[in-house]
Design a protein around this motif. Sequence first.
Motif, PDB file in Angstrom:
ATOM      1  N   HIS A 105       1.124  -1.579   0.131  1.00  0.00           N
ATOM      2  CA  HIS A 105       0.084   0.393   0.035  1.00  0.00           C
ATOM      3  C   HIS A 105       1.052   1.557   0.286  1.00  0.00           C
ATOM      4  N   GLY A 106       2.141   1.271   0.075  1.00  0.00           N
ATOM      5  CA  GLY A 106       2.775   2.365  -0.548  1.00  0.00           C
ATOM      6  C   GLY A 106       4.134   1.836   0.436  1.00  0.00           C
ATOM      7  N   VAL A 107       5.378   3.183   0.105  1.00  0.00           N
ATOM      8  CA  VAL A 107       6.570   2.699   0.738  1.00  0.00           C
ATOM      9  C   VAL A 107       7.645   3.934   0.979  1.00  0.00           C
ATOM     10  N   VAL A 108       7.984   3.574   2.017  1.00  0.00           N
ATOM     11  CA  VAL A 108       9.058   4.312   2.405  1.00  0.00           C
ATOM     12  C   VAL A 108       9.861   4.375   1.967  1.00  0.00           C
ATOM     13  N   LEU A 109      11.181   5.492   1.341  1.00  0.00           N
ATOM     14  CA  LEU A 109      12.355   4.723   0.715  1.00  0.00           C
ATOM     15  C   LEU A 109      13.863   5.762   1.214  1.00  0.00           C
TER      16      LEU A 109
END
Length: 350
Positions: A126-130
């Motif tokens: 559902h989402g990415v922290v990069l």
Amino acid sequence: MTQSRARSHRVRDIAEQSGLSEATIDRVLHGRPGASARAVRAVEQAVLDLDRQQSQLRLAARTLLLDVVIQAPSRFSTAVRSALEDELPALRPAAVRARFHLRENADVAAAVEVLDGLGRRGRVCHGVVLKAPDDPAVASAVDRLAARGIPVVTLVTDVRDSARVAYVGLDNAAAGATAAYLVTQVLGDRPGDVLLTLSRSFFFGEQERAEAFTSALSRLAPGRLIHRITDSDGLDATMGALVADLVTEQPRVAAVYSVGGGNRAISRALTDAGLPPRVFIGHDLDEDNLELLRSGVLTAVLDHDLHADMRNGVRQLMRAHRLVPGAPTSVAANVELVTAYNIPPRIHAH
């Protein structure tokens, strides 16, 4: 890992957390042949992650499954993992689960491979922290995720010209200028050069710090020489060797601004060369830097609240999914100047 602990989680949840198939999870849990040692380790890590995060999972009907992709020394990625898991119980209105893809050295191809694999083959994302290099190939991988409806938030270093929805982390330009001010105040009119160290030149956040530092120092102390070291990955072994090589040629180093870490090795190499710096500025209150600050090796640490970064990052992902009001917005944290005499209470709390 005991089977009783594993059985407290659904096979489907363990599969999503580990990125393995449910059939592989079943083989591992029941000790059947055909499961590799790598699969066993992945299942063990997934169960540990779920154990830490399960109190949050019981509290909300909607679950967001996020992937945290970090290329940084383990001292930083460990702090990110701890900060996010500390924040999970308070995150609303959705429950959040996190998977971690951690790599100590910066590698554009590896980052692209991980990003392109997220949300594929039936695995929910559902989402990415990069945290990854500012490279066109990484930006294109972020764009491909966005095209598949997976929002990306960059952490502490940005990926420009990409479809990421927000940046969260330190105001890097302000940090670099602050470091230059500190160096000039401590050195005054004393002679000596400045050592500027980075982990990798293609991390945009580090470039921002270094450029702001160089610009401010040239105004505040014209003529003060700066020697720059990069491409060490911020790892002690690599950084120590690079610093030792430099000081044999440039024996006038009197100050250090460490943008990318490896501070134990920097201190050791300078001390061995008979050049303990008059001023040594580092970044982030990780375990290494806390010890170096308390022992007097580091003069000051430029820090920001990583827990707040994680809260802000997840909030922007929730905004992207319209779970909370507003559009995703970048949040640049103000730099905190920390010495041995004003270590923030949150450090003791966590």
